[in-house]
Scaffold this motif. Structure first.
Motif, PDB file in Angstrom:
ATOM      1  N   ASP A  11       0.866  -1.185   0.000  1.00 43.85           N
ATOM      2  CA  ASP A  11       0.000   0.000   0.000  1.00 43.85           C
ATOM      3  C   ASP A  11       0.899   1.230   0.000  1.00 43.85           C
ATOM      4  N   ASP A  12       0.536   2.247  -0.772  1.00 43.92           N
ATOM      5  CA  ASP A  12       1.377   3.446  -0.845  1.00 43.92           C
ATOM      6  C   ASP A  12       0.875   4.572   0.056  1.00 43.92           C
ATOM      7  N   GLU A  13      -0.191   4.312   0.829  1.00 43.01           N
ATOM      8  CA  GLU A  13      -0.716   5.318   1.738  1.00 43.01           C
ATOM      9  C   GLU A  13      -0.220   5.053   3.162  1.00 43.01           C
ATOM     10  N   PRO A  14       0.576   5.965   3.747  1.00 44.76           N
ATOM     11  CA  PRO A  14       1.100   5.752   5.105  1.00 44.76           C
ATOM     12  C   PRO A  14       0.008   5.496   6.140  1.00 44.76           C
ATOM     13  N   ASN A  15      -1.135   6.177   6.023  1.00 46.54           N
ATOM     14  CA  ASN A  15      -2.210   5.976   7.002  1.00 46.54           C
ATOM     15  C   ASN A  15      -2.753   4.553   6.948  1.00 46.54           C
ATOM     16  N   PHE A  32       6.497  -4.609   4.436  1.00 41.05           N
ATOM     17  CA  PHE A  32       5.758  -3.549   3.758  1.00 41.05           C
ATOM     18  C   PHE A  32       6.400  -3.214   2.419  1.00 41.05           C
ATOM     19  N   ALA A  33       5.528  -2.849   1.454  1.00 46.45           N
ATOM     20  CA  ALA A  33       5.973  -2.366   0.149  1.00 46.45           C
ATOM     21  C   ALA A  33       5.029  -1.251  -0.268  1.00 46.45           C
ATOM     22  N   VAL A  34       5.591  -0.212  -0.877  1.00 47.34           N
ATOM     23  CA  VAL A  34       4.764   0.940  -1.261  1.00 47.34           C
ATOM     24  C   VAL A  34       4.631   1.066  -2.769  1.00 47.34           C
ATOM     25  N   SER A  35       5.136   0.093  -3.507  1.00 45.98           N
ATOM     26  CA  SER A  35       5.023   0.108  -4.966  1.00 45.98           C
ATOM     27  C   SER A  35       5.001  -1.324  -5.471  1.00 45.98           C
ATOM     28  N   GLN A  37       6.985  -2.593  -7.746  1.00 48.67           N
ATOM     29  CA  GLN A  37       8.343  -3.114  -7.852  1.00 48.67           C
ATOM     30  C   GLN A  37       8.854  -3.605  -6.500  1.00 48.67           C
ATOM     31  N   GLU A  38       8.586  -2.834  -5.443  1.00 51.51           N
ATOM     32  CA  GLU A  38       8.984  -3.267  -4.103  1.00 51.51           C
ATOM     33  C   GLU A  38       8.268  -4.567  -3.723  1.00 51.51           C
ATOM     34  N   ALA A  39       7.002  -4.662  -4.088  1.00 50.18           N
ATOM     35  CA  ALA A  39       6.235  -5.860  -3.752  1.00 50.18           C
ATOM     36  C   ALA A  39       6.783  -7.092  -4.458  1.00 50.18           C
ATOM     37  N   LEU A  40       7.051  -6.972  -5.757  1.00 49.56           N
ATOM     38  CA  LEU A  40       7.543  -8.112  -6.526  1.00 49.56           C
ATOM     39  C   LEU A  40       8.927  -8.539  -6.061  1.00 49.56           C
ATOM     40  N   THR A  41       9.710  -7.583  -5.583  1.00 44.65           N
ATOM     41  CA  THR A  41      11.023  -7.919  -5.018  1.00 44.65           C
ATOM     42  C   THR A  41      10.864  -8.604  -3.667  1.00 44.65           C
ATOM     43  N   ALA A  42       9.949  -8.090  -2.848  1.00 42.16           N
ATOM     44  CA  ALA A  42       9.774  -8.612  -1.492  1.00 42.16           C
ATOM     45  C   ALA A  42       9.292 -10.056  -1.476  1.00 42.16           C
ATOM     46  N   ILE A  43       8.456 -10.442  -2.454  1.00 43.01           N
ATOM     47  CA  ILE A  43       7.936 -11.818  -2.432  1.00 43.01           C
ATOM     48  C   ILE A  43       9.000 -12.838  -2.823  1.00 43.01           C
ATOM     49  N   PRO A  59       1.243   3.420  -7.455  1.00 45.06           N
ATOM     50  CA  PRO A  59       1.771   4.408  -8.403  1.00 45.06           C
ATOM     51  C   PRO A  59       2.334   3.823  -9.696  1.00 45.06           C
ATOM     52  N   ASP A  60       2.905   2.629  -9.671  1.00 47.67           N
ATOM     53  CA  ASP A  60       3.600   2.121 -10.854  1.00 47.67           C
ATOM     54  C   ASP A  60       2.895   0.964 -11.551  1.00 47.67           C
ATOM     55  N   MET A  61       1.927   0.316 -10.898  1.00 52.19           N
ATOM     56  CA  MET A  61       1.195  -0.799 -11.499  1.00 52.19           C
ATOM     57  C   MET A  61      -0.024  -1.064 -10.628  1.00 52.19           C
ATOM     58  N   ASN A  62      -1.165  -1.385 -11.239  1.00 52.27           N
ATOM     59  CA  ASN A  62      -2.326  -1.650 -10.386  1.00 52.27           C
ATOM     60  C   ASN A  62      -2.237  -3.040  -9.753  1.00 52.27           C
ATOM     61  N   GLY A  63      -2.977  -3.208  -8.668  1.00 51.27           N
ATOM     62  CA  GLY A  63      -2.901  -4.445  -7.907  1.00 51.27           C
ATOM     63  C   GLY A  63      -3.317  -5.674  -8.679  1.00 51.27           C
ATOM     64  N   TYR A  64      -4.240  -5.514  -9.630  1.00 55.26           N
ATOM     65  CA  TYR A  64      -4.670  -6.663 -10.424  1.00 55.26           C
ATOM     66  C   TYR A  64      -3.499  -7.205 -11.251  1.00 55.26           C
ATOM     67  N   ALA A  65      -2.741  -6.299 -11.845  1.00 55.87           N
ATOM     68  CA  ALA A  65      -1.589  -6.724 -12.652  1.00 55.87           C
ATOM     69  C   ALA A  65      -0.524  -7.385 -11.776  1.00 55.87           C
TER      70      ALA A  65
END
Length: 301
Positions: A11-15, A32-35, A37-43, A59-65
């Motif tokens: 999620d890219d929203e701090p709240n 946590f990942a905010v983009s 690219q961070e998510a795909l690296t983290a997994i 910001p860089d790709m929607n969650g469905y993709a």
């Protein structure tokens, strides 16, 4: 120490991150990942996440993709993904399930609801993993079973044809095992097989190596990136260690103790059936030339 399930929050929203952390950090190990690219690296990190909470709007790709990418990769396809998003219309929810999402939660989230849904997904994942292990594991020895071995051999041969390298196969047969069962009884025979399986599992130390029980008293070792000479060393070590157990075998005509015959072959790109056939030929030679020995193939195909 009890392992806490690992949850990746994307999620890219701090709240939103702060809210989910407050709900979950007492029960789970959170990453946590905010983009995208961070998510795909983290997994890809080990240990990989047990579950992913994924926002749709990033910001860089929607969650469905992102979900589609994760589900397309066999290494990560089993990770349950729960969409956590402000997009609450039925079409968006349907799309989330269509791309492989396990659940769909609309913000704002209630703590009790999200905790219950996470527990349900983790429990279902544990059940699937248990059923999978049972399906590919030999019940007597806890090694891989024939089904798992056949699939692993096929995959390794495909990898070998794509990437090159070497793949070795070691086939092991317990000498005069029917006589052992007839003389000592089947419970003793089962214990004999369990002890031999333990030896084989101990001698193969690399994560990529596979040990399997592929028949009544026959075992296999699949050794990726291992030369013929290296596989021979492993095979001889197994043979010697089994003999050193000094399990009595009064019905054997070659030793007072349980022994094994071993065949070894190595491939650099042949078909899986061919590699297995060549190793089996070497095992046959070992059994017809005195037993309690290792015979290796002379050719590298």
């Amino acid at each position: 120490m009890i392992h806490q399930p690992i949850i990746l929050v994307v999620d890219d929203e701090p709240n939103n991150i702060e809210m989910l952390a407050g709900m979950l950090d007492d029960q789970y190990e959170l990453r946590f990942a905010v983009s995208a690219q961070e998510a795909l690296t983290a997994i890809k990190e080990m240990p990989k996440p047990d579950l992913i909470l994924l926002d749709v709007m990033l910001p860089d790709m929607n969650g469905y993709a992102i979900c589609e990418r994760i589900k397309e990769d066999p290494a990560t396809a089993d990770i349950p993904i729960i969409f956590v998003t402000s997009l609450g219309d039925p079409e968006q929810e349907e799309k989330g399930f269509a791309v492989g999402g396990a659940d769909y939660i609309v913000k704002p989230c209630r703590a009790l609801s999200i905790k219950a849904r996470i527990r349900n997904q983790l429990e279902m994942k544990r059940t699937r993993e248990l059923l999978h292990r049972l399906a590919i594991t030999d019940g007597l020895t806890s090694l891989a079973n024939r089904r798992h071995f056949d699939e692993a051999l096929k995959q390794e041969m495909q990898r070998l044809q794509r990437q090159g390298g070497q793949l070795s196969l070691v086939l092991i047969d317990v000498d005069f095992f029917k006589r052992f069962n007839d003389y000592y009884g089947h419970p003793a025979g089962d214990e004999c097989l369990r002890r031999i399986a333990a030896v084989i599992a101990t001698e193969l130390r690399r994560p990529a190596d596979l040990t399997a029980r592929i028949g009544g008293e026959e075992f296999a070792c699949l050794l990726p990136e291992t030369s013929l000479a290296g596989a021979y060393i492993v095979a001889e070590r197994i043979r010697q260690t089994v003999l050193s157990l000094k399990m009595p075998h009064q019905s054997s005509t070659i030793s007072d103790y349980v022994t094994v015959s071993v065949g070894v072959a190595t491939s650099s790109g042949t078909e899986a059936a061919h590699l297995y056939q060549r190793a089996d030929i070497q095992l046959y030679i070992a059994k017809t030339s005195g037993r309690n020995c290792v015979v290796q193939d002379v050719a590298l195909v």
